[in-house]
Design a protein around this motif. Structure first.
Motif, PDB file in Angstrom:
ATOM      1  N   PHE A   4       0.822  -1.203   0.000  1.00 11.21           N
ATOM      2  CA  PHE A   4       0.000   0.000   0.000  1.00 11.21           C
ATOM      3  C   PHE A   4       0.862   1.262   0.000  1.00 11.21           C
ATOM      4  CE2 PHE A   4      -3.019  -3.067   1.901  1.00 11.21           C
ATOM      5  CZ  PHE A   4      -3.964  -3.025   0.891  1.00 11.21           C
ATOM      6  N   ASP A   6       3.882   1.502  -1.258  1.00 11.93           N
ATOM      7  CA  ASP A   6       4.455   1.612  -2.601  1.00 11.93           C
ATOM      8  C   ASP A   6       3.435   2.183  -3.576  1.00 11.93           C
ATOM      9  OD1 ASP A   6       6.791   0.528  -1.658  1.00 11.93           O
ATOM     10  OD2 ASP A   6       6.417  -1.485  -2.457  1.00 11.93           O
ATOM     11  N   ARG A   7       2.221   1.722  -3.456  1.00 21.44           N
ATOM     12  CA  ARG A   7       1.163   2.207  -4.349  1.00 21.44           C
ATOM     13  C   ARG A   7       0.899   3.702  -4.116  1.00 21.44           C
ATOM     14  NH1 ARG A   7      -4.629  -0.678  -5.474  1.00 21.44           N
ATOM     15  NH2 ARG A   7      -5.151   0.636  -7.228  1.00 21.44           N
ATOM     16  N   GLU A   8       0.874   4.088  -2.866  1.00 18.20           N
ATOM     17  CA  GLU A   8       0.654   5.494  -2.531  1.00 18.20           C
ATOM     18  C   GLU A   8       1.787   6.369  -3.082  1.00 18.20           C
ATOM     19  OE1 GLU A   8      -0.135   8.402   1.306  1.00 18.20           O
ATOM     20  OE2 GLU A   8       0.295   6.289   1.640  1.00 18.20           O
ATOM     21  N   GLU A  11       1.379   6.734  -6.831  1.00 16.29           N
ATOM     22  CA  GLU A  11       0.312   7.685  -7.167  1.00 16.29           C
ATOM     23  C   GLU A  11       0.762   9.124  -6.951  1.00 16.29           C
ATOM     24  OE1 GLU A  11      -2.762   7.327  -8.520  1.00 16.29           O
ATOM     25  OE2 GLU A  11      -2.234   5.234  -8.842  1.00 16.29           O
TER      26      GLU A  11
END
Length: 107
Positions: A4, A6-8, A11
């Motif tokens: 999560f 890494d995803r943030e 983005e």
């Protein structure tokens, strides 16, 4: 949890890149529309360069395009060129397309 995070971060990085590209497109558009206006006013190449810088600077006065539109309409009218707000808005739209094309080609 790191997935999560890494995803943030991804983005956030994408948002930052998108904002930078939007800024570059707007600055290029303003330069191109200033060159269009300078041609209408029959400015010399040196005057055109200075005018383009002034139009790019004018965009920092307030959010949106109204400051640039006001400057262009005012300058064109003062130079005796018949120009109204819809004409300048149309030129801005056309130059935005060209600015985006130029930046995409340069990548």
């Amino acid at each position: 949890m790191t997935m999560f995070d890494d995803r943030e971060r991804a983005e956030e990085a994408k948002f930052a890149r998108d904002q930078e590209m939007l800024f570059r497109i707007t600055a290029r558009r303003n330069r191109l529309v200033a060159q269009w206006a300078a041609k209408q006013m029959q400015l010399t190449p040196a005057e055109t360069d200075a005018y383009a810088k002034a139009v790019v600077q004018a965009d920092f006065e307030e959010a949106g395009d109204e400051d640039v539109i006001r400057k262009l309409v005012g300058d064109l009218t003062a130079a005796g060129v018949e120009a109204d707000e819809p004409t300048v808005r149309r030129a801005l739209e056309e130059q935005a397309v060209e600015a985006r094309r130029q930046l995409m080609e340069s990548r």
